[in-house]
Design a protein around this motif. Structure first.
Motif, PDB file in Angstrom:
ATOM      1  N   GLY A 140       4.412   8.894  -4.245  1.00  0.00           N
ATOM      2  CA  GLY A 140       3.261   8.148  -4.994  1.00  0.00           C
ATOM      3  C   GLY A 140       3.230   7.857  -6.358  1.00  0.00           C
ATOM      4  O   GLY A 140       4.241   8.272  -7.077  1.00  0.00           O
ATOM      5  N   PRO A 141       2.272   7.695  -7.114  1.00  0.00           N
ATOM      6  CA  PRO A 141       0.848   7.323  -6.499  1.00  0.00           C
ATOM      7  C   PRO A 141       0.974   6.226  -5.670  1.00  0.00           C
ATOM      8  O   PRO A 141       1.912   5.194  -5.493  1.00  0.00           O
ATOM      9  CB  PRO A 141      -0.011   6.794  -7.711  1.00  0.00           C
ATOM     10  CG  PRO A 141       0.981   6.253  -8.627  1.00  0.00           C
ATOM     11  CD  PRO A 141       2.284   6.963  -8.543  1.00  0.00           C
ATOM     12  N   ALA A 142      -0.006   6.112  -4.515  1.00  0.00           N
ATOM     13  CA  ALA A 142       0.150   5.156  -3.495  1.00  0.00           C
ATOM     14  C   ALA A 142      -0.989   4.293  -3.374  1.00  0.00           C
ATOM     15  O   ALA A 142      -1.171   3.832  -2.212  1.00  0.00           O
ATOM     16  CB  ALA A 142       0.177   5.972  -2.085  1.00  0.00           C
ATOM     17  N   ASN A 143      -1.789   4.083  -4.241  1.00  0.00           N
ATOM     18  CA  ASN A 143      -2.985   3.032  -3.911  1.00  0.00           C
ATOM     19  C   ASN A 143      -2.201   1.538  -4.060  1.00  0.00           C
ATOM     20  O   ASN A 143      -1.073   1.242  -4.573  1.00  0.00           O
ATOM     21  CB  ASN A 143      -3.844   3.492  -5.046  1.00  0.00           C
ATOM     22  CG  ASN A 143      -3.370   3.130  -6.686  1.00  0.00           C
ATOM     23  OD1 ASN A 143      -2.904   2.161  -6.848  1.00  0.00           O
ATOM     24  ND2 ASN A 143      -3.636   4.392  -7.336  1.00  0.00           N
ATOM     25  N   VAL A 144      -3.309   0.777  -3.743  1.00  0.00           N
ATOM     26  CA  VAL A 144      -2.753  -0.576  -3.550  1.00  0.00           C
ATOM     27  C   VAL A 144      -2.206  -1.285  -4.842  1.00  0.00           C
ATOM     28  O   VAL A 144      -1.453  -1.953  -4.821  1.00  0.00           O
ATOM     29  CB  VAL A 144      -4.096  -1.462  -2.983  1.00  0.00           C
ATOM     30  CG1 VAL A 144      -3.623  -3.084  -2.814  1.00  0.00           C
ATOM     31  CG2 VAL A 144      -4.457  -1.177  -1.708  1.00  0.00           C
ATOM     32  N   ASN A 145      -2.956  -0.909  -5.969  1.00  0.00           N
ATOM     33  CA  ASN A 145      -2.571  -1.531  -7.239  1.00  0.00           C
ATOM     34  C   ASN A 145      -1.113  -0.677  -8.031  1.00  0.00           C
ATOM     35  O   ASN A 145      -0.449  -0.955  -8.950  1.00  0.00           O
ATOM     36  CB  ASN A 145      -3.609  -1.244  -8.135  1.00  0.00           C
ATOM     37  CG  ASN A 145      -4.915  -2.093  -7.791  1.00  0.00           C
ATOM     38  OD1 ASN A 145      -4.518  -3.335  -7.403  1.00  0.00           O
ATOM     39  ND2 ASN A 145      -6.123  -1.534  -7.941  1.00  0.00           N
ATOM     40  N   GLY A 146      -0.929   0.575  -7.331  1.00  0.00           N
ATOM     41  CA  GLY A 146       0.299   1.208  -7.749  1.00  0.00           C
ATOM     42  C   GLY A 146       1.652   1.208  -6.972  1.00  0.00           C
ATOM     43  O   GLY A 146       1.600   0.270  -5.756  1.00  0.00           O
ATOM     44  N   MET A 147       2.335   2.032  -7.362  1.00  0.00           N
ATOM     45  CA  MET A 147       3.670   2.084  -6.570  1.00  0.00           C
ATOM     46  C   MET A 147       3.427   3.020  -5.144  1.00  0.00           C
ATOM     47  O   MET A 147       2.898   3.949  -5.500  1.00  0.00           O
ATOM     48  CB  MET A 147       4.734   2.952  -7.204  1.00  0.00           C
ATOM     49  CG  MET A 147       5.400   2.058  -8.294  1.00  0.00           C
ATOM     50  SD  MET A 147       6.081   0.361  -7.887  1.00  0.00           S
ATOM     51  CE  MET A 147       7.838   1.226  -6.944  1.00  0.00           C
ATOM     52  N   ALA A 167      11.308   1.836   3.868  1.00  0.00           N
ATOM     53  CA  ALA A 167      10.121   2.086   4.380  1.00  0.00           C
ATOM     54  C   ALA A 167       9.002   2.542   3.452  1.00  0.00           C
ATOM     55  O   ALA A 167       9.426   3.231   2.324  1.00  0.00           O
ATOM     56  CB  ALA A 167       9.978   3.035   5.569  1.00  0.00           C
ATOM     57  N   PHE A 168       7.633   2.112   3.454  1.00  0.00           N
ATOM     58  CA  PHE A 168       6.621   2.919   2.749  1.00  0.00           C
ATOM     59  C   PHE A 168       5.472   2.691   3.169  1.00  0.00           C
ATOM     60  O   PHE A 168       5.156   2.058   4.199  1.00  0.00           O
ATOM     61  CB  PHE A 168       6.659   1.857   1.230  1.00  0.00           C
ATOM     62  CG  PHE A 168       6.365   0.241   1.270  1.00  0.00           C
ATOM     63  CD1 PHE A 168       4.976   0.060   1.042  1.00  0.00           C
ATOM     64  CD2 PHE A 168       7.141  -0.496   1.525  1.00  0.00           C
ATOM     65  CE1 PHE A 168       4.651  -1.390   1.188  1.00  0.00           C
ATOM     66  CE2 PHE A 168       6.851  -1.681   1.671  1.00  0.00           C
ATOM     67  CZ  PHE A 168       5.362  -2.349   1.489  1.00  0.00           C
ATOM     68  N   LYS A 169       4.537   3.468   2.635  1.00  0.00           N
ATOM     69  CA  LYS A 169       3.096   3.511   3.065  1.00  0.00           C
ATOM     70  C   LYS A 169       2.011   3.299   1.813  1.00  0.00           C
ATOM     71  O   LYS A 169       2.457   3.819   0.736  1.00  0.00           O
ATOM     72  CB  LYS A 169       2.735   4.760   3.688  1.00  0.00           C
ATOM     73  CG  LYS A 169       2.902   6.058   2.973  1.00  0.00           C
ATOM     74  CD  LYS A 169       2.259   7.434   3.996  1.00  0.00           C
ATOM     75  CE  LYS A 169       2.485   8.664   2.869  1.00  0.00           C
ATOM     76  NZ  LYS A 169       2.127   9.796   3.693  1.00  0.00           N
ATOM     77  N   LEU A 170       0.882   2.688   2.192  1.00  0.00           N
ATOM     78  CA  LEU A 170      -0.170   2.573   1.153  1.00  0.00           C
ATOM     79  C   LEU A 170      -1.092   3.169   1.560  1.00  0.00           C
ATOM     80  O   LEU A 170      -1.962   3.006   2.478  1.00  0.00           O
ATOM     81  CB  LEU A 170      -0.442   0.948   1.221  1.00  0.00           C
ATOM     82  CG  LEU A 170       0.817   0.112   0.500  1.00  0.00           C
ATOM     83  CD1 LEU A 170       0.342  -1.552   0.740  1.00  0.00           C
ATOM     84  CD2 LEU A 170       0.943   0.361  -1.153  1.00  0.00           C
ATOM     85  N   VAL A 171      -1.989   3.948   0.544  1.00  0.00           N
ATOM     86  CA  VAL A 171      -3.106   4.729   0.919  1.00  0.00           C
ATOM     87  C   VAL A 171      -4.113   4.492  -0.130  1.00  0.00           C
ATOM     88  O   VAL A 171      -4.226   4.898  -1.078  1.00  0.00           O
ATOM     89  CB  VAL A 171      -2.746   6.263   0.726  1.00  0.00           C
ATOM     90  CG1 VAL A 171      -3.919   7.218   1.012  1.00  0.00           C
ATOM     91  CG2 VAL A 171      -1.333   6.707   1.424  1.00  0.00           C
ATOM     92  N   PRO A 172      -4.935   3.356   0.295  1.00  0.00           N
ATOM     93  CA  PRO A 172      -5.797   3.116  -0.523  1.00  0.00           C
ATOM     94  C   PRO A 172      -6.975   3.958  -0.579  1.00  0.00           C
ATOM     95  O   PRO A 172      -7.098   4.956   0.115  1.00  0.00           O
ATOM     96  CB  PRO A 172      -6.365   1.698   0.162  1.00  0.00           C
ATOM     97  CG  PRO A 172      -6.216   1.880   1.739  1.00  0.00           C
ATOM     98  CD  PRO A 172      -4.753   2.535   1.459  1.00  0.00           C
ATOM     99  N   ASP A 173      -7.595   3.800  -1.805  1.00  0.00           N
ATOM    100  CA  ASP A 173      -8.968   4.881  -1.933  1.00  0.00           C
ATOM    101  C   ASP A 173     -10.107   4.535  -0.831  1.00  0.00           C
ATOM    102  O   ASP A 173     -10.472   5.677  -0.440  1.00  0.00           O
ATOM    103  CB  ASP A 173      -9.572   4.585  -3.229  1.00  0.00           C
ATOM    104  CG  ASP A 173      -8.746   4.955  -4.730  1.00  0.00           C
ATOM    105  OD1 ASP A 173      -7.755   5.655  -4.236  1.00  0.00           O
ATOM    106  OD2 ASP A 173      -8.908   4.152  -5.507  1.00  0.00           O
TER     107      ASP A 173
END
Length: 218
Positions: A140-147, A167-173
């Protein structure tokens, strides 16, 4: 003739009885002396090769040019024999410069990887013996605007390190977590299968006398 036939039948019966008894013994005592001896021999060969590998790496780490380097000692391909990774700086992307494996009685320098190979070194290095590979994991961080949370998996092939999966995952607020595998959307199950293959987090340590002793490369 009848007597010979009876003797033959008796021998066959004895053979069958002995075979049954032997099978039962192996079921009750699966680790027979012979199996134990073979197993012990295989373990001793691995341990012997491991010690020789660490001794070869110690010679490299004692070189003056690496006196201010950092190093990792870990099994990168699941064969129970460690590899050596040298880094010019701790925790800096693409600071890792040299890789060594032990082959044919000596430390062999592995080719690559480079930026062109898509090599990412940020995050924590994990061994993945069940997949005969290793990975760098960034949490992380994993928000859409970050890594994003990312897993970059590598394998040693023909004395060269190659990236095999990213592989990666995005965890938006607000919203649903999204998972990706080699550039395509994937299920959480597929992503977590890769993540669950992590076994050991490997430390990157300074090339000091204390650390060389700690990792048996002194």
């Amino acid at each position: 003739m009848k007597g010979k036939s009876v003797m033959k039948e008796n021998l066959i019966k004895k053979y069958v009885i002995l075979s049954v008894i032997l099978s039962m013994i192996l079921l009750v005592f699966p680790t027979s002396p012979l199996r134990a001896a073979n197993s012990g021999s295989a373990i001793s060969k691995v341990e012997s090769k491991k010690k020789k590998a660490l001794k070869a790496y110690a010679k490299i780490l004692h070189k003056k040019k690496y006196s201010n380097y950092y190093f990792f000692v870990c099994d990168m391909n699941g064969d129970k024999i460690p590899e050596l990774i040298l880094a010019s700086e701790e925790g800096t992307p693409l600071a890792i410069e040299e890789y060594y494996t032990y082959s044919k009685g000596k430390a062999v320098k592995l080719k690559g990887p480079s930026e062109k190979d898509g090599y990412q070194t940020w995050g924590t290095l994990y061994t993945m013996p069940s997949r005969k590979s290793y990975a760098f994991y960034r949490g992380g961080p994993a928000n859409v605007n970050g890594m994003p949370y990312s897993i970059t998996e590598y394998k040693i092939k023909n004395n060269k390190i190659k990236m095999v999966n990213y592989a990666f995952k995005l965890v938006p607020d607000n919203g649903k977590t999204k998972y990706y595998y080699n550039g395509k959307k994937c299920t959480a199950i597929k992503y977590k299968k890769l993540e669950n293959a992590f076994k050991t987090a490997v430390d990157c340590v300074y090339n000091s006398k204390t650390n060389r002793k700690k990792y048996h490369v002194n």
